[in-house]
Design an enzyme around this catalytic site. Structure first.
Site, PDB file in Angstrom:
ATOM      1  N   GLY A  24       0.814  -1.207   0.000  1.00  0.00           N
ATOM      2  CA  GLY A  24       0.000   0.000   0.000  1.00  0.00           C
ATOM      3  C   GLY A  24       0.846   1.254   0.000  1.00  0.00           C
ATOM      4  CB  VAL A  74      -1.838  -7.078  -1.000  1.00  0.00           C
ATOM      5  CG1 VAL A  74      -0.655  -6.134  -1.148  1.00  0.00           C
ATOM      6  CG2 VAL A  74      -3.114  -6.312  -0.630  1.00  0.00           C
ATOM      7  CG  ASN A 100       0.432   1.040   4.866  1.00  0.00           C
ATOM      8  OD1 ASN A 100      -0.003   1.653   5.838  1.00  0.00           O
ATOM      9  ND2 ASN A 100       0.275   1.480   3.617  1.00  0.00           N
ATOM     10  CB  SER A 157      -6.726   1.662  12.480  1.00  0.00           C
ATOM     11  OG  SER A 157      -7.577   2.776  12.642  1.00  0.00           O
ATOM     12  CE1 TYR A 171      -9.331   0.899   7.752  1.00  0.00           C
ATOM     13  CE2 TYR A 171      -9.897   1.741   9.932  1.00  0.00           C
ATOM     14  CZ  TYR A 171      -9.004   1.642   8.880  1.00  0.00           C
ATOM     15  OH  TYR A 171      -7.788   2.276   8.949  1.00  0.00           O
ATOM     16  CB  ALA A 173     -13.894  -6.712  12.046  1.00  0.00           C
ATOM     17  CE  LYS A 175      -6.411  -1.053   9.024  1.00  0.00           C
ATOM     18  NZ  LYS A 175      -5.121  -1.325   8.360  1.00  0.00           N
ATOM     19  CB  ILE A 204      -2.165   9.557   9.268  1.00  0.00           C
ATOM     20  CG1 ILE A 204      -1.878   8.919  10.631  1.00  0.00           C
ATOM     21  CG2 ILE A 204      -0.876   9.939   8.560  1.00  0.00           C
ATOM     22  CD1 ILE A 204      -1.110   9.764  11.595  1.00  0.00           C
TER      23      ILE A 204
END
Length: 264
Positions: A24, A74, A100, A157, A171, A173, A175, A204
């Site tokens: 990524g 990926v 990432n 995250s 998302y 779950a 992370k 970020i």
């Protein structure tokens, strides 16, 4: 998997140059990590599914950093296996892996609620964010074991640590799963000289965090104690430490980099 350049990481008479891969890495946080590792002296393979990754790293390679691009989805298991094999064939080693790559599909900057989420949406996020990290780690660990040294850095995250209002269930779950997977991996490979750690960024600057309008951004910044959004370079510096010789006694940890919005 399409390598964009071919660079020998071991110049004559030079000290050992470790080889790293960052997924990524076509922009934002991932590119910041890839550049930080290259600045630390590693030879970095910056991976992204978009061909634009070649353009993203070109300027950094032009100023002398050991960084090259590889186009790879990926979620392509055969492609992941081929990339690791190619690195081993070219360089004889594979030392550092930064998982990432991640996605977080939203609608107009808002999360998708669970009752509106399809199984296909769930699977897509889990495949990119978590399963790819499992596959890449599985393929890279044997090479690290052979050299008795390795570093795996997994990007979690704040949403994997605590409730985040903008994070969808898929998302969050993925992370949280990254953290659980990392702990088990860390215990499994510790005796082989390999460390596995997580970074859990807060907000970020990246294409993902630029979703939504100015009012949403202002509200989110107002909730950050340091009063600003973090930068990819700041995450890169943390990753560079975790990928270094100096982090050998640190494994199974989660490093929170969030401006004070979550303090464990």
């Amino acid at each position: 998997m399409t390598p964009q350049t071919s660079i020998d990481p071991s110049a004559p008479g030079a000290a050992l140059v470790r080889v790293a891969a960052v997924t990524g890495a076509g922009g934002g946080l991932g590119l910041g990590v890839a550049v930080a590792l290259a600045q630390a002296g590693l030879h970095v393979i910056a991976i992204d599914r978009s061909p634009k990754v070649a353009e993203a790293v070109a300027a950094h390679a032009a100023r002398g950093l050991r960084i090259e691009a590889a186009v790879l989805d990926v979620t392509d298991e055969d492609g992941v296996r081929a990339l690791v094999a190619s690195a081993l064939e070219r360089f004889g080693r594979f030392d550092v892996l930064v998982n990432n790559a991640g996605i977080h599909p939203k609608t107009d900057g808002e999360r998708t609620g669970v009752t509106a989420m399809s199984t296909a949406q769930w699977k897509e996020v889990l495949d990119v964010n978590l399963t790819s990290a499992f596959v890449f780690s599985r393929e890279a660990i044997p090479a690290m074991r052979r050299n008795g040294w390795g570093r795996i850095v997994n990007m979690s995250s704040r949403a994997g640590r605590t409730l985040v209002g903008t994070a969808g269930v898929h998302y969050a779950a993925s992370k949280a799963g990254m953290i659980g997977m990392s702990r088990v991996l860390a215990a499994e490979v510790a005796a082989d000289g390999i460390t596995v750690n997580c970074i859990a960024p807060g907000r970020i600057e990246s294409p993902m965090t630029q979703q939504g309008d100015e009012a949403q951004r202002a509200r989110l910044v107002g909730a950050i104690p340091v009063g600003r959004i973090g930068t990819p370079e700041e995450i890169g510096h943390v990753a560079a430490f975790l990928a270094s010789e100096h982090s050998g006694y640190l494994t199974g940890a989660v490093i929170d980099v969030n401006g004070g919005t979550f303090m464990a």
